[in-house]
Design a protein around this motif. Structure first.
Motif, short mmCIF file in Angstrom:
data_model
loop_
_atom_site.label_atom_id
_atom_site.label_comp_id
_atom_site.label_asym_id
_atom_site.label_seq_id
_atom_site.Cartn_x
_atom_site.Cartn_y
_atom_site.Cartn_z
N GLU A 92 27.56 -11.61 53.25
CA GLU A 92 27.48 -10.20 52.85
C GLU A 92 28.48 -9.87 51.76
OE1 GLU A 92 27.96 -8.15 56.57
OE2 GLU A 92 25.88 -8.48 57.16
N ALA A 94 29.61 -11.99 49.51
CA ALA A 94 29.09 -12.61 48.29
C ALA A 94 27.98 -11.76 47.70
CB ALA A 94 28.59 -14.02 48.58
N SER A 95 27.14 -11.20 48.55
CA SER A 95 26.04 -10.35 48.08
C SER A 95 26.59 -9.09 47.42
CB SER A 95 25.12 -9.99 49.24
OG SER A 95 24.09 -9.12 48.81
N ARG A 96 27.61 -8.48 48.02
CA ARG A 96 28.22 -7.29 47.42
C ARG A 96 28.87 -7.64 46.08
NH1 ARG A 96 29.70 -6.42 52.69
NH2 ARG A 96 31.81 -7.21 52.34
N ALA A 97 29.54 -8.78 46.02
CA ALA A 97 30.18 -9.20 44.76
C ALA A 97 29.13 -9.40 43.67
CB ALA A 97 30.99 -10.46 44.97
N LYS A 98 28.00 -9.99 44.03
CA LYS A 98 26.92 -10.21 43.07
C LYS A 98 26.35 -8.87 42.60
CE LYS A 98 22.56 -11.13 43.90
NZ LYS A 98 21.38 -11.70 44.50
N SER A 99 26.15 -7.95 43.53
CA SER A 99 25.63 -6.63 43.17
C SER A 99 26.59 -5.89 42.25
CB SER A 99 25.37 -5.80 44.43
OG SER A 99 24.37 -6.39 45.21
N THR A 100 27.88 -6.00 42.53
CA THR A 100 28.88 -5.34 41.68
C THR A 100 28.88 -5.96 40.29
OG1 THR A 100 30.26 -4.87 43.63
CG2 THR A 100 31.35 -4.82 41.49
N PHE A 101 28.80 -7.27 40.23
CA PHE A 101 28.76 -7.97 38.94
C PHE A 101 27.54 -7.54 38.13
CE2 PHE A 101 27.16 -11.56 36.43
CZ PHE A 101 28.21 -11.68 35.54
N LEU A 102 26.37 -7.52 38.79
CA LEU A 102 25.14 -7.15 38.08
C LEU A 102 25.16 -5.69 37.65
CD1 LEU A 102 22.49 -9.08 40.18
CD2 LEU A 102 23.35 -9.66 37.91
#
Length: 104
Positions: A92, A94-102
């Motif tokens: 979860e 990692a998913s939040r970090a990816k969403s923030t990056f995108l």
């Protein structure tokens, strides 16, 4: 059978010895808690009687072994659950970090 010599041999400090004596164990049955698939020992289950209660004997071994197996299985399930929960939390994050990056 538990006698004072045994208590002295397992006590770590004089205070510990006094607490053991106050408990007054008369019979002791120790059951190893073994991880499944030969992964080693998890610990030790200690069953004790005090006072005039009946002493442990050979007839108690099968029930104690079954109890040890059940405790070992419960500990293993708890470990697996903890690992799965940690993996989920990590995924979860990692998913939040990816969403923030995108999003940036």
């Amino acid at each position: 059978e538990v006698d004072d010599a045994f208590l002295r041999s397992v006590a770590r400090t004089p205070g510990h010895l006094e607490r053991l004596r106050r408990l007054g164990p008369t019979s002791l049955l120790l059951v190893p808690l073994v991880a499944p698939a030969g992964q080693g020992a998890l610990g030790l289950l200690a069953l004790a009687t005090t006072g005039t209660r009946p002493r442990y004997g050979a007839a108690d071994l099968p029930r104690a072994a079954e109890l040890g197996w059940r405790v070992s299985a419960a500990l293993e399930r708890a470990r697996l659950h903890r690992e799965a929960l940690a993996a989920r939390v990590e995924a979860e994050a990692a998913s939040r970090a990816k969403s923030t990056f995108l999003a940036t």
